[in-house]
Write a protein that holds these residues in place. Structure first.
Motif, mmCIF file in Angstrom:
data_model
loop_
_atom_site.group_PDB
_atom_site.id
_atom_site.type_symbol
_atom_site.label_atom_id
_atom_site.label_comp_id
_atom_site.label_asym_id
_atom_site.label_seq_id
_atom_site.Cartn_x
_atom_site.Cartn_y
_atom_site.Cartn_z
ATOM 1 N N CYS A 134 0.935 -1.566 -0.081
ATOM 2 C CA CYS A 134 0.214 -0.039 0.054
ATOM 3 C C CYS A 134 1.140 1.313 -0.304
ATOM 4 O O CYS A 134 2.328 1.031 -0.232
ATOM 5 C CB CYS A 134 -0.969 0.197 1.173
ATOM 6 N N CYS A 175 -15.966 1.181 -8.313
ATOM 7 C CA CYS A 175 -14.160 1.065 -9.681
ATOM 8 C C CYS A 175 -14.031 2.389 -10.165
ATOM 9 O O CYS A 175 -12.496 2.401 -10.407
ATOM 10 C CB CYS A 175 -14.093 -0.555 -10.073
ATOM 11 N N ARG A 195 -12.744 4.389 -6.957
ATOM 12 C CA ARG A 195 -11.190 3.516 -6.562
ATOM 13 C C ARG A 195 -9.893 4.093 -7.377
ATOM 14 O O ARG A 195 -8.906 4.490 -7.632
ATOM 15 C CB ARG A 195 -11.184 2.497 -6.568
ATOM 16 N N ALA A 255 -7.914 1.705 -9.568
ATOM 17 C CA ALA A 255 -7.472 0.942 -9.078
ATOM 18 C C ALA A 255 -7.829 0.041 -10.872
ATOM 19 O O ALA A 255 -8.429 0.116 -11.349
ATOM 20 C CB ALA A 255 -8.514 0.083 -8.339
ATOM 21 N N ILE A 257 -6.761 -3.869 -11.934
ATOM 22 C CA ILE A 257 -6.819 -5.172 -11.645
ATOM 23 C C ILE A 257 -5.645 -6.063 -12.228
ATOM 24 O O ILE A 257 -6.350 -6.100 -13.761
ATOM 25 C CB ILE A 257 -8.012 -5.615 -11.048
ATOM 26 N N ASP A 270 -13.013 -6.277 0.036
ATOM 27 C CA ASP A 270 -12.402 -5.548 -0.474
ATOM 28 C C ASP A 270 -11.295 -5.256 0.550
ATOM 29 O O ASP A 270 -11.656 -4.819 1.942
ATOM 30 C CB ASP A 270 -12.823 -4.535 -0.977
ATOM 31 N N ARG A 291 -8.425 -7.763 -3.808
ATOM 32 C CA ARG A 291 -9.634 -7.950 -3.484
ATOM 33 C C ARG A 291 -9.996 -9.270 -3.458
ATOM 34 O O ARG A 291 -8.833 -10.303 -4.272
ATOM 35 C CB ARG A 291 -10.364 -6.936 -4.249
ATOM 36 N N ASN A 299 -3.992 -5.138 -7.159
ATOM 37 C CA ASN A 299 -4.609 -3.503 -7.402
ATOM 38 C C ASN A 299 -3.052 -3.854 -7.966
ATOM 39 O O ASN A 299 -1.421 -3.660 -7.547
ATOM 40 C CB ASN A 299 -4.173 -2.661 -6.558
ATOM 41 N N ARG A 345 -1.447 -0.895 -9.856
ATOM 42 C CA ARG A 345 -0.721 -0.069 -9.094
ATOM 43 C C ARG A 345 -0.282 0.262 -8.016
ATOM 44 O O ARG A 345 0.884 1.262 -7.625
ATOM 45 C CB ARG A 345 -2.050 1.453 -8.872
ATOM 46 N N CYS A 346 -0.578 -1.112 -7.142
ATOM 47 C CA CYS A 346 0.633 -1.643 -5.590
ATOM 48 C C CYS A 346 1.741 -2.065 -5.987
ATOM 49 O O CYS A 346 2.470 -2.355 -4.855
ATOM 50 C CB CYS A 346 -0.269 -1.942 -5.082
#
Length: 126
Positions: free
Chosen positions: A9, A33, A36, A38, A40, A69, A81, A104, A106-107
């Motif tokens: 995170c 979504c 959010r 994200a 996925i 989630d 999630r 995610n 992006r993480c």
């Protein structure tokens, strides 16, 4: 065999590893979504290692209450999630349940989102 990615995170409290060949990310247009943001990628259970106990994350369930989630309680980021189970209508159309994690992207560390194709999912229509 895919590449091993480290994930976290924003604040680093929640950490995980994933082995995957990420050839696309999913962009869903459902109400949650869209807000959010994200990106996925679904990964089988065996290819994800969650390094932080799930009990240390905040859980949010909505809609059919079958999806889970998980959020960092400190920074609020959703690193992964559990996807929702298909509805009866979706099952009738042949959609099979997915038993794994939705990561995610992006993480993920050392993952270039800009070079990855995006697949649009019309969650708002389900």
């Amino acid at each position: 065999m895919g590449k091993c990615y480290q994930g976290a995170c924003h604040c680093g409290r929640i950490r995980f590893e994933v082995v995957a060949d990420i050839d696309h990310v999913r962009v869903c247009d459902c109400s949650i979504c869209r807000k959010r943001g994200a990106l996925i990628f679904r990964v089988p259970e065996k290819d994800v290692r969650i390094l932080t106990p799930l009990s240390e994350l905040t859980l949010y369930e909505w809609g059919t209450f079958t999806g889970k989630d998980y959020f960092c309680p400190t920074c609020g980021i959703l690193p992964f999630r559990r996807p929702s189970a298909p509805t009866p209508t979706e099952r009738a159309r042949g959609l099979a349940p997915f038993h794994g994690w939705a990561i995610n992207a992006r993480c993920l560390e050392d993952f270039d989102i800009e070079l990855t194709p995006q697949v649009k999912i019309q969650g708002s229509k389900l």
